[in-house]
Motif scaffolding. Structure first.
Motif, PDB file in Angstrom:
ATOM      1  N   ALA A   1      35.460  43.651  42.380  1.00  0.00           N
ATOM      2  CA  ALA A   1      36.536  43.347  41.334  1.00  0.00           C
ATOM      3  C   ALA A   1      37.787  44.223  41.321  1.00  0.00           C
ATOM      4  O   ALA A   1      38.568  43.417  40.867  1.00  0.00           O
ATOM      5  CB  ALA A   1      35.493  43.668  39.944  1.00  0.00           C
ATOM      6  N   ARG A   2      37.791  45.281  41.568  1.00  0.00           N
ATOM      7  CA  ARG A   2      39.023  46.023  41.714  1.00  0.00           C
ATOM      8  C   ARG A   2      40.049  45.595  42.602  1.00  0.00           C
ATOM      9  O   ARG A   2      41.086  45.573  42.176  1.00  0.00           O
ATOM     10  CB  ARG A   2      38.557  47.601  41.805  1.00  0.00           C
ATOM     11  N   SER A   3      39.590  45.491  43.781  1.00  0.00           N
ATOM     12  CA  SER A   3      40.578  45.162  44.851  1.00  0.00           C
ATOM     13  C   SER A   3      40.931  43.728  44.594  1.00  0.00           C
ATOM     14  O   SER A   3      42.001  43.294  44.757  1.00  0.00           O
ATOM     15  CB  SER A   3      39.832  45.024  46.124  1.00  0.00           C
ATOM     16  N   PHE A   4      40.094  42.830  43.837  1.00  0.00           N
ATOM     17  CA  PHE A   4      40.451  41.361  43.504  1.00  0.00           C
ATOM     18  C   PHE A   4      41.272  41.363  42.175  1.00  0.00           C
ATOM     19  O   PHE A   4      42.563  40.805  42.488  1.00  0.00           O
ATOM     20  CB  PHE A   4      39.122  40.740  42.979  1.00  0.00           C
TER      21      PHE A   4
ATOM     22  N   TRP B   1      41.116  50.524  33.230  1.00  0.00           N
ATOM     23  CA  TRP B   1      40.391  49.680  32.640  1.00  0.00           C
ATOM     24  C   TRP B   1      38.941  49.430  32.989  1.00  0.00           C
ATOM     25  O   TRP B   1      38.017  49.167  31.982  1.00  0.00           O
ATOM     26  CB  TRP B   1      40.879  48.096  32.646  1.00  0.00           C
ATOM     27  N   ALA B   2      38.672  49.334  34.180  1.00  0.00           N
ATOM     28  CA  ALA B   2      37.280  49.190  34.851  1.00  0.00           C
ATOM     29  C   ALA B   2      36.489  50.388  34.434  1.00  0.00           C
ATOM     30  O   ALA B   2      35.426  50.146  33.867  1.00  0.00           O
ATOM     31  CB  ALA B   2      37.299  49.215  36.170  1.00  0.00           C
ATOM     32  N   ASP B   3      37.001  51.589  34.429  1.00  0.00           N
ATOM     33  CA  ASP B   3      36.106  52.677  33.893  1.00  0.00           C
ATOM     34  C   ASP B   3      35.910  52.663  32.363  1.00  0.00           C
ATOM     35  O   ASP B   3      34.831  53.127  31.930  1.00  0.00           O
ATOM     36  CB  ASP B   3      37.039  54.075  34.232  1.00  0.00           C
ATOM     37  N   ARG B   4      36.668  52.211  31.668  1.00  0.00           N
ATOM     38  CA  ARG B   4      36.541  52.165  30.029  1.00  0.00           C
ATOM     39  C   ARG B   4      35.802  51.034  29.664  1.00  0.00           C
ATOM     40  O   ARG B   4      35.115  51.324  28.706  1.00  0.00           O
ATOM     41  CB  ARG B   4      37.901  52.352  29.530  1.00  0.00           C
TER      42      ARG B   4
ATOM     43  N   ALA C   1      33.611  43.536  34.504  1.00  0.00           N
ATOM     44  CA  ALA C   1      33.582  42.371  34.018  1.00  0.00           C
ATOM     45  C   ALA C   1      34.731  41.981  32.861  1.00  0.00           C
ATOM     46  O   ALA C   1      35.773  41.218  33.048  1.00  0.00           O
ATOM     47  CB  ALA C   1      32.552  41.860  33.603  1.00  0.00           C
ATOM     48  N   GLU C   2      34.938  42.860  32.096  1.00  0.00           N
ATOM     49  CA  GLU C   2      35.848  42.496  30.945  1.00  0.00           C
ATOM     50  C   GLU C   2      37.311  43.246  31.732  1.00  0.00           C
ATOM     51  O   GLU C   2      38.198  42.536  30.956  1.00  0.00           O
ATOM     52  CB  GLU C   2      35.331  43.891  30.036  1.00  0.00           C
TER      53      GLU C   2
ATOM     54  N   ALA D   1      42.988  38.690  33.964  1.00  0.00           N
ATOM     55  CA  ALA D   1      43.205  37.196  33.777  1.00  0.00           C
ATOM     56  C   ALA D   1      44.101  36.741  32.652  1.00  0.00           C
ATOM     57  O   ALA D   1      45.004  35.945  32.744  1.00  0.00           O
ATOM     58  CB  ALA D   1      41.985  36.304  33.943  1.00  0.00           C
ATOM     59  N   ALA D   2      43.795  37.204  31.397  1.00  0.00           N
ATOM     60  CA  ALA D   2      44.358  36.857  30.312  1.00  0.00           C
ATOM     61  C   ALA D   2      45.818  37.417  30.239  1.00  0.00           C
ATOM     62  O   ALA D   2      46.958  36.436  29.732  1.00  0.00           O
ATOM     63  CB  ALA D   2      43.794  37.472  29.169  1.00  0.00           C
TER      64      ALA D   2
END
Length: 221
Positions: free
Chosen positions: A151-154, A169-172, A176-177, A183-184
């Protein structure tokens, strides 16, 4: 002009020049575009039309927004450790955006990119530009990217977000979110115009003349 042949499309050429300057000088891109608007009013080739100014903004702002995606494609397909010059990078960004996001005819995009590379002093890379873009037109770019399960590399490459922000963002929020938020961020907000019912067709026709796509929305007050 390039070798006495027809002139390069000035919108593509100026977009590449502005993007190259943005990379070199790290000036605010809005400032560079506004200054181009002022020059465009007295351009020797004739004042810029509304449609040309719209095209320029589409190319410049979209390439800034997605430059991480396009840099990744260039890195994967060039197999070179040295980063291309800002001028060459910008020509490729513009062409990649036209091919992958706007669906412009590949032969025209590739030809204009090769011409623009010469105009910007990158004639030595004509074969590289031609080969890379023809490969993209033939194969697409989806296979150049990490699997979404990474997810992070993507998010860093396809969604063109800086890694430090992706990690935060991934850590917090969780991965998935984080992906949904990235994307948003890349979606363009829609513009809603409210008009009197009897004037809708007239308004749509006026916008169509300016190359705006419209659709009626009936479930709003």
């Amino acid at each position: 002009m390039v070798n006495g042949s027809r002139a390069v499309d000035r919108v593509r050429l100026v977009a590449a020049r502005l993007l190259a300057r943005w990379q070199r000088d790290r000036r605010h891109i809005e400032e560079l575009v506004e200054r181009q608007d002022e020059r465009g009013e007295r351009d020797e080739g004739g004042p810029w039309s509304y449609a040309e100014r719209r095209r320029l903004r589409e190319l410049v702002y979209s390439c800034v927004r997605l430059h991480g995606r396009y840099d990744h494609v260039i890195a994967v397909r060039s197999r070179k450790s040295k980063r291309p010059s800002p001028e060459l990078n910008s020509v490729l960004w513009v062409a990649l955006h036209e091919l992958t996001e706007l669906g412009h005819p590949p032969h025209a995009v590739v030809d204009e990119a090769v011409r623009a590379s010469v105009e910007l002093g990158q004639g030595h890379a004509r074969g590289f530009v031609n080969g890379l873009l023809r490969g993209v037109a033939r194969e697409g770019i989806e296979d150049d990217f990490p699997d979404p399960s990474d997810a992070r590399s993507f998010a860093e490459t396809w969604h063109s977000h800086p890694r430090w922000l992706v990690d935060r963002w991934a850590d917090r929020l969780g991965e998935a979110e984080m992906l949904g938020l990235c994307a948003a961020n890349n979606e363009r907000p829609r513009l809603y115009l409210r008009s009197m019912p009897r004037r809708r067709k007239m308004l749509a026709a006026a916008l169509d003349a300016l190359e705006w796509q419209t659709e009626a929305v009936d479930d709003l007050p």
